[in-house]
Design a protein around this motif. Structure first.
Motif, short mmCIF file in Angstrom:
data_model
loop_
_atom_site.label_atom_id
_atom_site.label_comp_id
_atom_site.label_asym_id
_atom_site.label_seq_id
_atom_site.Cartn_x
_atom_site.Cartn_y
_atom_site.Cartn_z
N TYR A 63 7.89 5.36 6.18
CA TYR A 63 8.18 4.39 5.35
C TYR A 63 7.90 6.22 3.98
N GLY A 64 9.61 6.48 3.42
CA GLY A 64 9.66 7.94 2.89
C GLY A 64 9.24 9.06 3.71
N SER A 65 8.04 9.50 2.94
CA SER A 65 8.16 10.71 3.94
C SER A 65 6.28 10.44 5.23
N VAL A 66 6.12 9.35 4.68
CA VAL A 66 4.59 8.88 5.25
C VAL A 66 5.06 8.14 7.16
N PRO A 67 4.22 8.14 7.98
CA PRO A 67 4.09 7.19 9.23
C PRO A 67 3.08 6.35 9.11
N VAL A 68 4.03 5.23 9.11
CA VAL A 68 3.06 3.79 9.28
C VAL A 68 3.12 2.87 9.99
N SER A 69 2.17 1.75 10.15
CA SER A 69 2.49 0.98 11.23
C SER A 69 1.46 -0.67 10.50
N PRO A 70 2.99 -0.63 9.83
CA PRO A 70 2.71 -2.38 8.84
C PRO A 70 2.12 -2.93 9.84
N LYS A 74 -1.16 -5.15 8.65
CA LYS A 74 -1.18 -6.55 8.93
C LYS A 74 -2.23 -7.59 9.47
N GLU A 75 -2.39 -6.69 10.32
CA GLU A 75 -3.61 -7.60 11.45
C GLU A 75 -4.81 -7.50 11.42
N ILE A 76 -5.27 -6.25 10.44
CA ILE A 76 -6.55 -6.14 9.73
C ILE A 76 -6.71 -6.31 8.02
N GLY A 77 -5.54 -6.80 7.46
CA GLY A 77 -6.14 -7.89 6.33
C GLY A 77 -5.37 -6.98 5.10
N VAL A 78 -4.50 -5.72 5.83
CA VAL A 78 -4.56 -5.00 4.33
C VAL A 78 -2.77 -4.66 3.79
N THR A 79 -1.94 -4.45 3.13
CA THR A 79 -1.64 -4.88 2.40
C THR A 79 -1.03 -3.13 2.23
N LEU A 80 0.51 -3.15 2.87
CA LEU A 80 0.91 -1.45 2.57
C LEU A 80 2.19 -0.86 1.49
#
Length: 244
Positions: A63-70, A74-80
């Motif tokens: 997303y944008g210029s950043v590799p992410v793992s949504p 989500k599994e660890i309760g973090v909202t990106l």
């Protein structure tokens, strides 16, 4: 985003040039804001029409210029929450064209004023998304770091924008502007980790116990008597038993 806007002036490298290359560590003057107020608002709106700020969809790996793992987040309760221009930065050139246009018509001061306003509204939009996700309350502290948040008129504009959201009675007490969050955070963590444990045995620590930095400082300074030492040792023993 600020770099892409400034690259359109051709005063910096068109690929790797940054806004900081031209910034003279002096905020845009009040006269520019008053004289070019309408222009600043118009171009800020135009730029933000190209910017997306949202909760990152689960089906993307970048997303944008950043590799992410949504999904993992989500599994660890973090909202990106991400920021993009087009798809993975595909419309950054459009920002450069706008930057070039502003520079040719109104000059560098007006362009930097627009950059400041764009960044301030980016922060506001991000906070709004966090609000919609129930991630922000009146007790939340917001930390902002890096040149996109602390240079020029950005801190003042950000405080003003956040105040309009009505989240905090006194935004100044909830928002911190940090020159280098990574370096300062690492320094605080190093100090904290070096102070874990009990005042009697500084290294180690007890899970569930409180921070003992203040007590350790008293101990090392010779200001802790035997009664306080015994009390602290007893409390730590109770914590160990309850957590085992």
């Amino acid at each position: 985003i600020p770099d892409a806007i400034i690259q359109g002036t051709h005063l910096v490298d068109e690929k790797v040039g940054t806004a900081l290359d031209l910034f003279k560590n002096k905020p845009v003057g009040l006269l520019t804001w008053m004289k070019r107020g309408k222009v600043i608002k118009e171009y800020t709106k135009k730029i933000h029409e190209l910017i997306s700020i949202e909760v990152i969809p689960e089906n993307v790996e970048r997303y944008g210029s950043v590799p992410v793992s949504p999904k993992t987040a989500k599994e660890i309760g973090v909202t990106l929450i991400g920021c993009d221009v087009g798809k993975n930065g595909s419309d950054l050139e459009k920002l450069s064209k706008i930057g070039g246009e502003v520079y040719e018509k109104y000059g560098l001061d007006t362009l930097f004023a627009i950059v400041d306003m764009v960044c301030a509204i980016m922060v506001t939009r991000l906070v709004k998304v966090a609000l919609d996700e129930n991630l922000v309350t009146e007790r939340t502290a917001i930390g902002l770091t890096g040149r996109a948040a602390i240079t020029g008129c950005k801190p003042r504009l950000i405080l003003s924008q956040i105040k309009e959201l009505g989240i905090f009675d006194s935004p100044e007490e909830h928002i911190a502007f940090i020159d280098d969050g990574l370096a300062r955070g690492a320094a605080v963590m190093a100090r904290c980790m070096n102070s874990l444990g009990t005042p009697k045995n500084p290294l180690g620590g007890s899970r569930g116990g409180k921070c003992v930095l203040r007590e350790r400082m008293k101990l090392q300074g010779g200001n802790m008597d035997e009664k306080e030492m015994k009390k602290m040792t007893t409390q730590e023993t109770q914590v160990k038993r309850s957590s085992s």
